[in-house]
Design a protein around this motif. Structure first.
Motif, PDB file in Angstrom:
ATOM      1  N   LYS A 110      45.772 127.649  -6.093  1.00  0.00           N
ATOM      2  CA  LYS A 110      45.504 129.078  -5.898  1.00  0.00           C
ATOM      3  C   LYS A 110      46.115 129.582  -4.599  1.00  0.00           C
ATOM      4  O   LYS A 110      46.024 128.933  -3.562  1.00  0.00           O
ATOM      5  N   THR A 130      46.805 131.597  -9.603  1.00  0.00           N
ATOM      6  CA  THR A 130      46.518 130.166  -9.746  1.00  0.00           C
ATOM      7  C   THR A 130      47.558 129.580 -10.683  1.00  0.00           C
ATOM      8  O   THR A 130      47.567 129.839 -11.881  1.00  0.00           O
ATOM      9  N   THR A 158      45.671 137.457  -6.601  1.00  0.00           N
ATOM     10  CA  THR A 158      45.216 136.066  -6.672  1.00  0.00           C
ATOM     11  C   THR A 158      45.962 135.370  -7.806  1.00  0.00           C
ATOM     12  O   THR A 158      45.881 135.796  -8.963  1.00  0.00           O
TER      13      THR A 158
END
Length: 254
Positions: A222, A217, A215
């Protein structure tokens, strides 16, 4: 030193793999637990954190060294970005097939050995090319790792932090004639800077990674990359490249 901890992890995983024996149809629930262990490895700083992250996948790729053929390497990894599949990689010993999707439906890369030659064959639409460059084969092998190697590009700005933690638990089971060590492991990698945040979570069973979620961002946007692994049933059919065009340059897979 953190590098010593990473070497300790690799040694631990190697010893664990050596202790695993086939139980056939035995049910682990019916076996006696004779020993349990828990091991935690931590790293901070960019290089040690990335090294620990990459080493978590050594069991999956059998830590194949240059020039070594590991016939037992057998898995399919499906790669997704923001929920959409963008590639699948099928690995069957020294053979691989990488199929690009999500806008690259016709792109297929095949890796295999022909005699003493290492082949990377690329097919897209009517275009069919192949390379016999060993460095092209090596660079294309286990391409899913590129999503993890990309962490080497993270910037060490002032105030940026890197950390990686890997925890493994194992249990020894025995019957009358057989002993098996069963393990589970989890890894968490974190990078934090003013505009860029990355979190990676991966799980493994008996040294084989089951899934990995990245993940990221960046500037408030994101994106999530997912890798999912299935073991034991991978099969690769080598294409007939008799009429394909040879090229001198290596083939790079992004």
């Amino acid at each position: 030193m953190k590098s010593t901890r990473i070497l300790s992890l690799l040694l631990c995983l190697a010893l664990l793999a050596a202790a695993v024996f086939t139980l056939g149809a035995c049910n682990l629930d019916d076996l006696e637990i004779t020993g349990e262990g828990k091991y935690e490895f931590t790293a901070d700083g960019k290089q040690d954190s990335v090294d620990l992250l990459i080493s978590f996948f050594d069991g999956t790729v059998q830590n194949v060294e240059e020039g070594e053929v590991a016939e037992e390497v057998n898995f399919v990894v499906t790669m997704k970005k923001d929920g959409a599949v963008y590639a699948t990689e099928t690995v069957d010993g020294e053979k691989e097939c990488i199929r690009m999707t999500n806008g690259y439906e016709s792109d297929t890369y095949s890796l295999f050995k022909r005699g003493e030659e290492y082949i990377v064959a690329w097919e897209t639409g009517e275009t069919k090319l192949y390379s016999t460059k060993k460095d092209a084969y090596d660079a294309s092998r286990f391409s899913f790792l590129n999503a993890l190697r990309a962490m080497n590009e993270l910037v060490e700005t002032e105030g940026a932090t890197f950390q990686c933690v890997s925890v493994m638990e194992d249990s020894d089971y025995v019957t009358k004639d057989v002993q098996e060590t069963h393990s589970t492991a989890e890894l968490d990698f974190d990078y934090n800077s003013e505009k860029d945040v990355v979190h990676i979570h991966a799980t493994a069973e008996n040294g084989l990674v089951q899934n990995c979620t990245i993940t990221r961002t960046l500037n408030g946007v994101k994106h999530i990359t997912e890798l999912t692994f299935v073991y034991g049933n991978a099969s690769v059919t080598v294409p007939d490249i008799t009429d394909w065009q040879p090229i001198d340059a290596g083939v790079d897979i992004e």
